[in-house]
Scaffold this motif. Structure first.
Motif, short mmCIF file in Angstrom:
data_model
loop_
_atom_site.label_atom_id
_atom_site.label_comp_id
_atom_site.label_asym_id
_atom_site.label_seq_id
_atom_site.Cartn_x
_atom_site.Cartn_y
_atom_site.Cartn_z
N THR A 64 0.85 -1.18 0.00
CA THR A 64 0.00 0.00 0.00
C THR A 64 0.89 1.23 0.00
O THR A 64 1.79 1.33 0.82
CB THR A 64 -0.92 0.02 1.23
N LYS A 65 0.62 2.13 -0.92
CA LYS A 65 1.42 3.34 -1.03
C LYS A 65 0.68 4.51 -0.39
O LYS A 65 -0.51 4.70 -0.61
CB LYS A 65 1.70 3.65 -2.50
N TYR A 66 1.41 5.28 0.40
CA TYR A 66 0.85 6.45 1.07
C TYR A 66 1.69 7.67 0.67
O TYR A 66 2.93 7.60 0.67
CB TYR A 66 0.89 6.30 2.59
N ILE A 67 1.03 8.75 0.33
CA ILE A 67 1.71 10.00 -0.02
C ILE A 67 1.32 11.06 1.01
O ILE A 67 0.13 11.33 1.21
CB ILE A 67 1.34 10.47 -1.43
N VAL A 68 2.33 11.61 1.67
CA VAL A 68 2.10 12.61 2.71
C VAL A 68 2.75 13.91 2.27
O VAL A 68 3.94 13.94 1.94
CB VAL A 68 2.68 12.16 4.06
N THR B 206 7.03 16.36 -0.31
CA THR B 206 6.22 15.15 -0.48
C THR B 206 7.03 13.94 -0.04
O THR B 206 8.15 13.72 -0.52
CB THR B 206 5.80 14.97 -1.95
N GLU C 85 6.82 9.79 0.30
CA GLU C 85 6.09 8.60 -0.10
C GLU C 85 6.44 7.43 0.81
O GLU C 85 7.61 7.16 1.08
CB GLU C 85 6.41 8.23 -1.55
N LYS D 148 3.84 0.26 2.53
CA LYS D 148 3.59 -0.71 3.60
C LYS D 148 3.31 -2.08 3.00
O LYS D 148 2.45 -2.22 2.12
CB LYS D 148 2.41 -0.27 4.46
N TRP E 165 7.48 -1.24 6.78
CA TRP E 165 7.34 0.04 6.10
C TRP E 165 8.66 0.47 5.46
O TRP E 165 9.74 0.18 5.97
CB TRP E 165 6.90 1.13 7.09
N TYR F 101 5.70 7.17 9.62
CA TYR F 101 4.51 7.57 8.87
C TYR F 101 3.57 8.40 9.73
O TYR F 101 3.05 9.43 9.31
CB TYR F 101 3.80 6.34 8.32
N GLU F 102 3.37 7.95 10.97
CA GLU F 102 2.48 8.68 11.87
C GLU F 102 3.01 10.09 12.15
O GLU F 102 2.23 11.05 12.21
CB GLU F 102 2.31 7.89 13.18
N VAL G 299 2.28 12.25 9.10
CA VAL G 299 0.87 12.67 9.05
C VAL G 299 0.62 13.84 9.99
O VAL G 299 -0.19 14.73 9.70
CB VAL G 299 -0.04 11.47 9.42
#
Length: 372
Positions: A302-306, A312, A314, A317, A324, A352-353, A356
């Protein structure tokens, strides 16, 4: 052939003395009557560095008596490396043996001798045309000697300065602040190296996992273990026996680790038993190795972009292991190296947290500072 430097183990360690489920009955052995074992099926091989004050008989007695897990790979005991005429001879032999085993796809574990043999493990990669990451489990940084804070002949000084420079990243695990000068910390910060203080690790051992996941070489100085757990004199503080075994398991489970060393082994039965269990835990970790490629196998990640202001970050997970990674600040990070997955930085869910919540992860900043 560099393996000819090694002496066979004593004849008392025979296959007939152990139950079929014990390591002593399944290990490939370097015996006087049979010579070196065939390594074509071997995944992990260890050898011991002889010193005048230490015999590895007790280590082998403890290791051979341990029961194997649900493992399906071969392990070899290659015997002992005798001391050379000079220290340089011994270090050269370690380098050559490690290089040969790595080239054959075997993970060498070097047991015994001084921590400066870490430099030999590093130089074993000279002909492999790859950059390497080194993790050192040590209460000190080892830049100096008894007289000077920084000594150009110390193995750490040579690691970061002597050509060819193959070192991509260095991480220290378990440093103790009262043994470290501020100048050393400043140097590590300037070089964008990763350091983890002992107190922070013992509160949460999981924080060392990303560094281990990205390591090619793991060097463990047994001075990082509290002396009472080995019934010897030395550091009153340090990892306890359970924690150092967990560290060894993290090293084994990393799909990148290609060589490991366990140095400064005290001449006590408790220390022999402990390093036997550390080798067991390394093998246990190896059994659960999983190679992952987040960028290629998109369906399994799963890709997350913050977005943090104008930056940016990336994240990826794994749906299989829940591990991660994040994409570094610059593509230069994915340069000449042999890591899987290439070009990504292992990280923690906490990174990641934090992102965010608007905080750029420290690992991301290090990659940015290193290559900007």
């Amino acid at each position: 052939m560099s393996l000819s430097f090694l002496n066979p183990i004593e004849g008392l360690f025979t296959l007939n003395n152990y139950k079929p489920q014990q390591l002593g009955s399944i290990l490939y052995q370097h015996l006087p009557t049979l010579g070196l074992p065939d390594l074509s099926d071997v995944k992990i091989a260890f050898f011991c560095v002889e010193t005048p004050e230490y015999s590895y008989d007790r280590f082998r007695e403890h290791l051979y008596s341990l029961f194997v897990g649900n493992w399906h790979f071969a392990i070899a005991d290659l015997g002992n490396l005798p001391q050379g005429k000079t220290e340089e001879d011994t270090l050269f032999a370690i380098q050559e043996i490690a290089a040969e085993l790595i080239k054959e796809g075997v993970i060498p574990i070097v047991i015994g001798g001084a921590p400066n043999a870490t430099y030999s493990l590093y130089r074993a990669f000279d002909n492999l045309e790859q950059m390497v990451n080194l993790v050192s489990v040590d209460p000190k940084f080892n830049f100096g000697n008894d007289e000077e804070l920084f000594d150009e002949n110390s193995y750490m000084s040579k690691l970061i300065s002597e050509p060819p420079v193959n070192l991509l990243n260095f991480s220290n695990i378990g440093y103790q602040s009262y043994y470290i000068a501020q100048e050393e910390l400043d140097l590590f910060d300037k070089m964008c190296f990763e350091v983890h203080r002992l107190g922070n690790i013992v509160n949460d051992l999981k924080i060392i996992e990303p560094a281990m996941r990205d390591a090619d070489i793991v060097s463990i100085n047994m001075s990082a273990v509290q002396a009472k757990d080995m019934e010897t004199t030395g550091n009153i503080n340090g990892f306890n026996s359970r924690e150092i075994c967990a560290v060894a398991r993290y090293a084994g489970i990393s799909s990148n680790v290609q060589v490991a060393g366990i140095f400064n082994v005290p001449a006590t039965d408790s220390a022999a038993q402990l390093i036997a269990q550390m080798v067991w835990y390394f093998c246990e970790g190896f059994n659960f190795r999983i190679k992952e490629l987040p960028i290629i196998s998109d369906d399994n990640y799963t890709k997350y972009i913050v977005l943090i202001e104008d930056v940016t970050v990336e994240f990826f997970k794994s749906t299989l292991t829940q591990r991660w990674w994040m994409k570094p600040a610059t593509d230069k990070y994915s340069g000449p190296q042999n890591h899987v997955p290439s070009g990504l930085i292992p990280c923690l869910p906490q990174d990641y947290e934090d992102a965010v919540q608007g905080t750029i992860p420290e690992r991301w900043w290090r990659s940015y500072r290193k290559f900007i």
